[in-house]
Enzyme design. Structure first.
Site, short mmCIF file in Angstrom:
data_model
loop_
_atom_site.label_atom_id
_atom_site.label_comp_id
_atom_site.label_asym_id
_atom_site.label_seq_id
_atom_site.Cartn_x
_atom_site.Cartn_y
_atom_site.Cartn_z
N SER A 40 0.82 -1.22 0.00
CA SER A 40 0.00 0.00 0.00
C SER A 40 0.86 1.27 0.00
CB SER A 40 -0.93 0.00 1.21
OG SER A 40 -0.16 0.01 2.39
N ALA A 91 2.96 2.75 -5.34
CA ALA A 91 2.74 1.85 -6.48
C ALA A 91 1.42 1.11 -6.32
CB ALA A 91 3.90 0.85 -6.59
N PHE A 104 5.89 6.65 2.53
CA PHE A 104 5.60 7.56 3.65
C PHE A 104 6.84 8.37 4.04
CE2 PHE A 104 4.93 8.64 8.13
CZ PHE A 104 3.65 9.16 8.09
N GLY A 160 10.87 14.70 -3.15
CA GLY A 160 9.79 15.00 -4.07
C GLY A 160 9.79 14.11 -5.28
N GLU A 220 18.01 18.58 -7.29
CA GLU A 220 18.69 17.57 -6.48
C GLU A 220 19.89 17.02 -7.23
OE1 GLU A 220 15.77 14.64 -5.35
OE2 GLU A 220 15.01 15.91 -3.75
N HIS A 270 22.35 6.01 0.02
CA HIS A 270 22.14 7.45 0.13
C HIS A 270 23.32 8.03 0.91
CE1 HIS A 270 20.42 11.36 0.87
NE2 HIS A 270 19.42 11.05 0.05
N ARG A 305 24.52 10.22 -6.38
CA ARG A 305 24.62 9.57 -5.07
C ARG A 305 25.75 8.55 -4.98
NH1 ARG A 305 18.19 8.78 -3.81
NH2 ARG A 305 17.90 11.00 -3.53
N HIS A 356 19.72 2.51 0.63
CA HIS A 356 18.55 3.39 0.44
C HIS A 356 17.56 2.87 -0.59
CE1 HIS A 356 16.39 7.12 0.49
NE2 HIS A 356 16.62 7.37 -0.77
N GLU A 358 9.27 0.03 -6.24
CA GLU A 358 10.67 -0.30 -5.93
C GLU A 358 10.99 -1.78 -6.08
OE1 GLU A 358 12.20 1.87 -2.61
OE2 GLU A 358 14.04 0.69 -2.57
N ARG A 412 19.88 5.01 -9.62
CA ARG A 412 18.66 5.80 -9.76
C ARG A 412 18.95 7.29 -9.62
NH1 ARG A 412 14.49 7.53 -5.41
NH2 ARG A 412 16.33 7.30 -4.12
C1 LIG Z 1 13.78 8.01 3.60
C2 LIG Z 1 13.41 7.88 2.14
C3 LIG Z 1 13.28 9.02 1.36
C4 LIG Z 1 12.95 8.92 0.01
N1 LIG Z 1 12.77 10.06 -0.73
C5 LIG Z 1 12.36 9.95 -2.02
C6 LIG Z 1 12.06 11.11 -2.79
O1 LIG Z 1 12.14 12.23 -2.31
N2 LIG Z 1 11.65 10.94 -4.07
C7 LIG Z 1 11.52 9.71 -4.66
O2 LIG Z 1 11.15 9.62 -5.84
N3 LIG Z 1 11.79 8.60 -3.94
C8 LIG Z 1 12.19 8.69 -2.65
N4 LIG Z 1 12.44 7.55 -1.93
C9 LIG Z 1 12.20 6.24 -2.56
C10 LIG Z 1 10.69 6.03 -2.65
O3 LIG Z 1 10.09 6.47 -1.46
C11 LIG Z 1 10.35 4.58 -2.88
O4 LIG Z 1 11.10 4.04 -3.91
C12 LIG Z 1 8.86 4.44 -3.23
O5 LIG Z 1 8.09 5.06 -2.24
C13 LIG Z 1 8.51 2.98 -3.33
O6 LIG Z 1 7.13 2.88 -3.40
P1 LIG Z 1 6.48 1.44 -3.42
O7 LIG Z 1 5.02 1.65 -3.48
O8 LIG Z 1 7.14 0.63 -4.45
O9 LIG Z 1 6.92 0.80 -2.01
P2 LIG Z 1 6.61 1.23 -0.52
O10 LIG Z 1 6.14 2.62 -0.44
O11 LIG Z 1 7.76 0.86 0.29
O12 LIG Z 1 5.37 0.30 -0.15
C14 LIG Z 1 5.55 -1.09 -0.02
C15 LIG Z 1 4.31 -1.65 0.60
O13 LIG Z 1 4.36 -3.07 0.54
C16 LIG Z 1 3.95 -3.61 1.78
N5 LIG Z 1 4.53 -4.95 1.88
C17 LIG Z 1 5.84 -5.32 1.79
N6 LIG Z 1 5.94 -6.65 1.94
C18 LIG Z 1 4.69 -7.13 2.12
C19 LIG Z 1 4.14 -8.41 2.37
N7 LIG Z 1 4.91 -9.50 2.46
N8 LIG Z 1 2.81 -8.53 2.53
C20 LIG Z 1 2.00 -7.45 2.49
N9 LIG Z 1 2.46 -6.20 2.26
C21 LIG Z 1 3.79 -6.05 2.09
C22 LIG Z 1 4.49 -2.61 2.79
O14 LIG Z 1 3.82 -2.78 4.02
C23 LIG Z 1 4.13 -1.31 2.08
O15 LIG Z 1 2.78 -1.00 2.27
C24 LIG Z 1 12.77 7.64 -0.57
C25 LIG Z 1 12.90 6.50 0.20
C26 LIG Z 1 13.21 6.61 1.55
C27 LIG Z 1 13.35 5.37 2.37
#
Ligand SMILES: Cc1cc2nc3c(=O)[nH]c(=O)nc-3n(C[C@H](O)[C@H](O)[C@H](O)COP(=O)(O)OP(=O)(O)OC[C@H]3O[C@@H](n4cnc5c(N)ncnc54)[C@H](O)[C@@H]3O)c2cc1C
Length: 506
Positions: free
Chosen positions: A11, A14, A45, A50, A115, A231, A278, A339, A363, A374
């Site tokens: 959640s 993506a 979260f 950005g 950035e 990072h 980076r 990171h 991700e 990246r």
């Molecule tokens: C501190 C930090 C700062 C960042 N800043 C930036 C930024 O400024 N700009 C940018 O573009 N990117 C940034 N990134 C990277 C970016 O946040 C992530 O790449 C992106 O949010 C990934 O989104 P996602 O939906 O793929 O995964 P996530 O947002 O990590 O969501 C993954 C979800 O999968 C769930 N999940 C995982 N395993 C399971 C399972 N087995 N069963 C059920 N649920 C599961 C988790 O609970 C979560 O809800 C940052 C990352 C971090 C850590």
């Protein structure tokens, strides 16, 4: 029995944006979103800086965003994917605004930040808590759709595959007490990253690479697993159990990296100084820390306007001030941390994996956008673009599964064993020491041996969530090592010491 039409695992940006598009494209279909923790337990979260997009085509251009992305990716990006994502970016940003994301404006124009690795100001942001705002808006939007069901604290422990076909048919899910199957016509893997494979990471505890490991287990192809982005700047503190990220945008704002001698050392490594990409900054910091035998370097903001810093970066300012650091008088101790996983489950341009009916976005996916490294703020964008494209693909080609889904009784979950945590810690140490920012062939071989020994001692067939996470971390670690050993030269975020002189890299 089929439990939903479309199952979304994860959640973050993506999973939720995919669910929203599907809900709007298919009013009659049920979309179920599972999250192993709470909504705020995600990389999305945590995102501060950005989202990169060319919103002003007079001061910026698609060509420049494409060039910056390709340059960061160091020859391993798929140029067609890069162009597609960059050109789709402005529409995805307007869509986010339509859903309710309030990006920062200045004099009625979007306030765009710069950035590391970007040649122009093109980062849309909500102060320094962009990810939190995006996530909250997406959760609210999903809640308003009657055909989306959101379930927090539901942990997927296995993907289910049909015995006859190379086809994903659902997932085995634990609600803490029991494990039971959920069947669906299509499964979207949106499980995020795997920072927890390392001892020091900016990622939250949920980032154990579950999706990547589970997909591998059912035969999906992984790609570019060697390329882990470190990072350069998480806050260094004595405890450091949950490292806090100091966004790249702070260096974009004018902060300078200094070593213990006070030197602005980055110009010795790259003409872009503290705003180099980076991989270069992380390696430079690694060398400075090693040469000076210090646990950190420093980020200097003393020459900058403190009030403006507080206005632009309220969360970072509050976090640092709470630790008693006065940014106008003293420097901030920082160091690199794992990171972002550039590699993951290989997909095509619509998020399709090599297993039929299994999609991946965000991700956990390797789409070809990031290549060997990246570019900052391209990852939220990638998730938005690919989740939209995957939903569009389903709109055009949704076919109900012919699989007969058998009802299986729920299985009781088993208690945790303290040894699982010990194994996890040991894997994280090995990966940090031998498979980190600077690797050696010998170190990789040793790490492979140690990880394989751990694989052999993990108990089989036990239904326990913590154990599954350890298994996933071990699987991802092993894939990172194997893919590292296959690399023949240094590239982007990947660095083997023996190749250093050959490549004339840092
Ligand atoms: C501190 C930090 C700062 C960042 N800043 C930036 C930024 O400024 N700009 C940018 O573009 N990117 C940034 N990134 C990277 C970016 O946040 C992530 O790449 C992106 O949010 C990934 O989104 P996602 O939906 O793929 O995964 P996530 O947002 O990590 O969501 C993954 C979800 O999968 C769930 N999940 C995982 N395993 C399971 C399972 N087995 N069963 C059920 N649920 C599961 C988790 O609970 C979560 O809800 C940052 C990352 C971090 C850590």
């Amino acid at each position: 029995m089929r439990n939903c039409d479309i199952l979304v695992i994860g959640s973050g940006v993506a999973g939720l944006s995919f669910a929203l598009h599907c809900a709007d494209f298919f009013k009659d279909k049920k979309i179920l979103v599972l999250s192993k923790g709470r909504f705020e337990d995600s990389n999305t979260f945590c995102a501060q800086g950005g989202i990169a997009a060319v919103m002003d085509r007079i001061k910026d251009s698609y060509e420049q965003h494409i060039e910056d992305t390709l340059r960061a990716g160091d020859g391993l990006c798929n140029p067609e994917i890069v162009e597609m994502v960059v050109r789709d970016a402005p529409v995805r940003m307007l869509e986010l605004m339509d859903w309710g994301v309030e990006f920062d404006f200045e004099n009625s124009e979007l306030e765009l930040a710069k950035e590391g690795g970007h040649s122009k100001h093109r980062i849309l942001h909500c102060k320094d808590h962009t990810g939190t705002n995006v996530l909250n808006v997406l959760v609210e939007q999903c809640k308003s759709r009657s055909n989306i069901e959101l379930r927090e604290n539901h942990h997927v422990i296995e993907l289910l595959k049909s015995d006859e076909k190379n086809e994903c048919i659902g997932a085995l899910v634990s609600d803490e007490l029991h494990a039971y199957p959920i069947y669906a016509d299509y499964v979207m893997l949106a499980t995020g990253g795997a920072g927890q494979v390392y001892a020091c990471t900016s990622n939250p505890e949920v980032a154990t690479g579950d999706g990547i490991a589970m997909a591998k287990k059912i035969g999906a192809h992984l790609h570019n697993m060697a390329f882990v982005q470190f990072h350069p700047t998480v806050l260094h503190t004595a405890q450091n159990n949950k490292p806090f990220l100091i966004s790249e945008a702070v260096r974009g704002f004018g902060a300078i990296l200094r070593n213990a001698a006070g030197e602005d050392f980055m110009y010795r490594y790259d003409p872009r100084g503290s705003l180099a990409t980076r991989d270069i900054v992380s390696r430079a910091i690694f060398y400075e820390m090693k040469n000076e035998q210090t646990p950190n370097v420093w980020l200097d903001l003393r020459h900058l306007d403190k009030n403006e810093f507080e206005r632009k970066f309220p969360s970072i300012y509050a976090h640092i001030s709470n630790l008693g650091i006065e940014v106008d008088k003293e420097m901030i101790p920082v160091k690199p941390a794992a990171h972002y996983f550039c590699g993951g489950v290989q997909t095509d341009s619509y998020g399709q994996t090599s297993v039929s009916r299994l999609l991946a976005s965000g991700e956990c996916a390797a789409t070809g956008l990031h290549g060997a490294n990246r570019l900052a703020s391209n990852s939220l964008l990638e998730a938005l673009v690919f989740s939209h494209r995957a939903a569009k693909l389903l709109r055009q080609s949704f076919v109900a599964s012919e699989q007969s889904f058998s009802d299986i009784s729920p299985v009781m979950m088993e208690p945790c064993d303290v040894r699982y945590k010990e194994i996890m810690t040991r894997v994280q140490e090995i990966m940090t020491e031998q498979v980190g920012i600077i690797r050696t062939k010998n170190g990789l071989e040793k790490a492979k041996d140690s990880i394989e020994r751990m694989m052999a001692i993990l108990p089989a067939n036990k239904m326990n969530v913590e154990l599954k996470e350890v298994e996933n971390v071990v699987t991802v670690a092993h894939s990172v090592i194997e893919n590292s050993l296959q690399q023949e030269k240094n590239c982007g975020g990947f660095f083997i010491k023996e190749y250093e002189l050959e490549n004339n890299h840092l």
